[in-house]
Design an enzyme around this catalytic site. Structure first.
Site, PDB file in Angstrom:
ATOM      1  N   ASP A 155      18.754 -20.637 -62.946  1.00  0.00           N
ATOM      2  CA  ASP A 155      20.084 -21.125 -63.359  1.00  0.00           C
ATOM      3  C   ASP A 155      20.957 -21.533 -62.172  1.00  0.00           C
ATOM      4  O   ASP A 155      21.939 -22.243 -62.353  1.00  0.00           O
ATOM      5  CB  ASP A 155      20.856 -20.038 -64.130  1.00  0.00           C
ATOM      6  CG  ASP A 155      20.187 -19.670 -65.440  1.00  0.00           C
ATOM      7  OD1 ASP A 155      19.192 -20.331 -65.786  1.00  0.00           O
ATOM      8  OD2 ASP A 155      20.658 -18.732 -66.095  1.00  0.00           O
ATOM      9  N   GLU A 211      52.155   9.188 -61.019  1.00  0.00           N
ATOM     10  CA  GLU A 211      53.234  10.182 -61.019  1.00  0.00           C
ATOM     11  C   GLU A 211      54.241   9.869 -59.911  1.00  0.00           C
ATOM     12  O   GLU A 211      55.457   9.935 -60.103  1.00  0.00           O
ATOM     13  CB  GLU A 211      52.675  11.605 -60.795  1.00  0.00           C
ATOM     14  CG  GLU A 211      51.672  12.055 -61.841  1.00  0.00           C
ATOM     15  CD  GLU A 211      50.225  11.768 -61.413  1.00  0.00           C
ATOM     16  OE1 GLU A 211      49.987  10.651 -60.901  1.00  0.00           O
ATOM     17  OE2 GLU A 211      49.370  12.637 -61.584  1.00  0.00           O
ATOM     18  N   GLU A 230      24.360 -10.021 -65.772  1.00  0.00           N
ATOM     19  CA  GLU A 230      24.390 -11.321 -66.460  1.00  0.00           C
ATOM     20  C   GLU A 230      22.997 -11.934 -66.599  1.00  0.00           C
ATOM     21  O   GLU A 230      22.864 -13.139 -66.792  1.00  0.00           O
ATOM     22  CB  GLU A 230      25.364 -12.276 -65.750  1.00  0.00           C
ATOM     23  CG  GLU A 230      26.822 -11.848 -65.860  1.00  0.00           C
ATOM     24  CD  GLU A 230      27.783 -13.037 -65.992  1.00  0.00           C
ATOM     25  OE1 GLU A 230      27.423 -14.077 -66.549  1.00  0.00           O
ATOM     26  OE2 GLU A 230      28.928 -12.891 -65.502  1.00  0.00           O
ATOM     27  N   ALA A 277      24.926 -14.039 -74.082  1.00  0.00           N
ATOM     28  CA  ALA A 277      25.187 -14.868 -75.257  1.00  0.00           C
ATOM     29  C   ALA A 277      23.863 -15.054 -75.970  1.00  0.00           C
ATOM     30  O   ALA A 277      22.820 -15.236 -75.338  1.00  0.00           O
ATOM     31  CB  ALA A 277      25.752 -16.215 -74.828  1.00  0.00           C
TER      32      ALA A 277
END
Lengths: 365, 365
Positions: free
Chosen positions: B201, B53, B298, B155
C-alpha cells in the site's frame, strides 16, 4: 410538517397495520379529514379483503362533501376481488383526494387519478411518495419484476463469516437476533434455502421464537439431493408448507414420483445453462401460483451467490456478532470476484443494536 | 443523578479535554465544589504538566475549608515530574475528597487515599468508577500490562473482506470514515503496520484529512523487506516519526547499517520461535522508550492475526461499507481457525453510522 404530510403520515401508519396479512397485495392506508379533523381511518387488512378506502368510507354516514381523502396508493379502477375504489370515491364526492404514489400495476397506473379528475374531484399526487415506495417495495417489485421481493438474510461473525469451513453455523448470532429473525419470518410469505443447507443444517424454518404464522418453506434442489428424514420433508407442515423445485431432467423422474407419493409438493422446471433449476422461472411460479410476494433467502453461500449473480437480491439483512473465526464460509464466495472500484448495488438503510449484535438492513440502491 | 455523580461527571468531562496530549499519563479531571457551587475546575493538560488537582486548586485563593474536591483518579503520592497531589490536598484541607477510581499504578495504588484519610480528610471512592475505567483504559493497560493499549482498525466490505485477494484495498470505506480515522490518528501515539502493508500500500499514515498532530509510525519488518523509496522511509517525517523493528539476526546487520546511515530509527530485537520480531518486546520498548501509550494497528491480516494470537488486541474498530467482493482477504485469516462455540473476547461497545458505512467499536470483555 404540512397538513397534507401529517395526514398522509397517519395513512401510512394505518397501512402498516396490514403487514403480514395482505401480500402479494399492497399495504394501503386511508384517512378521511373534514374541517381539519380525522373523521375516519381504514386500511387493507387481508389479502382479498376490502381495500383501505372502502374500509374508511364504510365508517362515514352519507357522502364525503367537504372532505379530503388521504390514501397511500392510487385508488384502483379494475374489478378484481372487490369493486373499483375510484368508482366509490366518485360516488361519494369528496372535495379532494390526496395520493402518495401511483399504482405500479400497469392495469391501474394513472387511470384512478384520471377517473377522479374527470369527475371533478381535485387530486394531489406524490405526498410522502418515498415513504410510500418503501412501504410497498414488495408490491412494486411484484408488479414490475413479476417475481417476489427477495431479502437475503445472514448472520456473520465480526470477521464476516456465515459458518465455519466445516459448515457448522450454530450459533453465530445471539438469541435476541434469532427472535428478531423469527418475527420477520412471520411477516413474509416464504423462506428459501438451497439443498446443501437442508443436508447440513436440517433447519425447521418456522416461527418458534415469536408469535405469528409460519411462512412457506421453499427448497431449490436441482437434483433432489434431500434426505427424506429432514424436517422440511417430514414435519407436520411438510405437505402443506414445503415447495421443492428440481429440474425436469429424466434422472429426477423417479425421485419426484417418490416424493409426491409422500404428499410433498415437488415442481420440476426447466434447467439453466449450468444444469440447475432456472431461478427466474421458480420465482415467477412462486408469485403466480402461490401468491408469494416476499421471500427470504436463508442460505447457504451457493444460494446467496446465485441470486447475487442474477441480480435478484432486493435487500440484505445482516446480524454481525462479536465472534471471530479467522476463516470460514463467506456469504457470496461463489460469485465471480468483484472489485472495490465497482459501485455497490446496496446502501445502508437501517442499523440496530440487538443485544450483542449489530443488525443492518442494506437496501437495493 | 446524585450530587456526587453530577460533579464527578463534570470532572470526567474535564479529564476528556486532555485527550491526545497526556499519553502515557492518565486523563484526569478535577472539580472543586463549595456550598453546592462549582468554584474551580481543572484537568491534566499535557504529559509532564501540572496534574488536574494542581490545576483546579491554583484557581482558588486560600485553603479549601468547606469544599469537596472531585477527582477522577486517586491523587498521587510519589514525586514524579510534579510534587505529590495528596500532599497539596492535605495542606489545603478540603472537607472531603471524592475519587472515581484507585490509581492502577502499583507505586500509588491506595496510598493517596490512605494519606488523605490519615490526615482527617473524608474520602469516597468508586463514584462513576466504570466511566473512569473506560476513560483511562489506555493508562490502565500501560500500568498493568506494561505495554501500549492496542486498537486494531480495519475497514471491511459488507461481506467482511479488508482487501481484494490481490491486496488492493483502496477504497473500501467512504471519505467520511477515512476522515474519522485521521481524527483518531491525531489522538493516539502511534500507528503500526507490517512490512507487507508498506510494500503493497505504501501508506503515509499521517493526519491529512483532519486537524491534529501526526502519530509515530511503527513498522514490524523482521527481515527489513522494505522499499527504501516508501513514504514511511523517505518522507519529511521519516527520521523523526518512523520506528522500524527487525530481528537482531546477522543477516540484517548490513541493512540496519544502511537504514541508520539514512538517519532512520531501526531497532533490532530478539526473534521469537518463528524467527520473527518478538512483538511483546517491541511493545514494551514502545511504551518505555517512546512513551507510546496507545497504538493502532492498521494492517495487514498477518499483523492482525499475530496480535490476535498473542492476545494483545484491546479494542477493534471496524468500518463496514456496502461493497461486496465475493472473495478477498479476511482480517484474521492467519490465525488457527476458531470455533463458534468459543466465547468471543470482544463485546460491542458502540456503533455509529458514518455516511454510507457502519462504524463499530468492539471492546475487550
Amino acid at each position: 410538517m404540512s397538513t397534507d404530510n401529517k395526514y398522509m403520515q397517519l395513512a401510512l401508519e394505518h397501512a402498516e397495520l396490514g403487514r403480514g396479512n395482505v401480500s402479494p397485495n399492497p399495504l394501503v392506508g386511508c384517512v378521511i379529514v373534514k374541517d381539519d379533523k380525522v373523521i375516519a381511518t381504514g386500511y387493507h387488512k387481508e389479502f382479498g379483503g376490502p381495500h383501505a378506502e372502502v374500509d374508511a368510507i364504510s365508517k362515514v354516514d352519507g357522502d364525503l362533501k367537504g372532505c379530503t381523502v388521504y390514501v397511500t396508493l392510487e385508488p384502483c379502477t379494475h374489478h378484481g376481488k372487490t369493486p373499483p375504489c375510484a368508482d366509490l370515491l366518485i360516488e361519494k364526492k369528496p372535495d379532494r383526494v390526496v395520493i402518495a404514489m401511483e399504482d405500479p400495476n400497469p392495469i391501474v397506473k394513472g387511470n384512478g387519478i384520471s377517473a377522479l379528475q374527470g369527475n371533478g374531484i381535485e387530486t394531489s399526487v406524490g405526498i410522502l411518495v418515498e415513504e410510500a415506495m418503501v412501504l410497498n417495495r414488495v408490491f412494486i417489485t411484484n408488479m414490475i419484476e413479476k417475481r417476489p421481493f427477495v431479502t437475503a438474510k445472514f448472520a456473520t461473525t465480526l470477521d464476516g463469516f456465515i459458518a465455519q469451513r466445516d459448515h457448522e453455523s450454530k450459533w453465530i448470532s445471539c438469541e435476541d437476533s434469532r427472535i428478531d429473525v423469527h418475527k420477520f419470518r412471520s411477516e413474509i410469505d416464504a423462506i428459501m434455502v438451497g439443498s446443501g443447507t437442508v443436508r447440513q443444517d436440517n433447519p425447521m424454518l418456522d416461527v418458534r421464537l415469536a408469535k405469528g404464522r409460519n411462512p412457506k418453506r421453499v427448497v431449490l434442489a436441482s437434483h433432489l439431493q434431500l434426505p427424506l428424514s429432514s424436517h422440511l420433508l417430514k414435519d407436520e407442515n411438510a405437505n402443506e408448507n414445503t415447495i421443492i423445485y428440481c429440474t425436469n431432467e429424466a434422472q429426477n423422474i423417479k425421485l419426484v414420483d417418490q416424493l409426491r407419493s409422500e404428499g410433498l409438493n415437488v415442481k420440476s422446471i426447466s434447467k439453466n445453462s449450468k444444469g440447475k433449476v432456472d431461478v427466474s422461472l421458480a420465482l415467477r411460479d412462486l408469485l403466480k401460483e402461490y401468491h408469494i410476494g416476499h421471500i427470504m433467502l436463508e442460505g447457504g453461500a451457493k444460494l446467496f451467490s446465485e441470486f447475487y449473480e442474477l441480480d435478484f437480491i432486493d435487500e440484505i439483512i445482516t446480524y454481525q456478532s462479536p465472534k471471530i473465526l479467522g476463516s470460514g464460509i463467506s456469504p457470496f464466495e461463489y460469485i465471480r470476484p468483484l472489485h472495490l472500484s465497482d459501485d455497490s448495488r446496496f446502501r445502508l438503510a437501517k442499523t440496530d443494536v440487538i443485544d450483542t449484535d449489530i443488525k443492518a438492513v442494506w437496501a437495493r440502491k
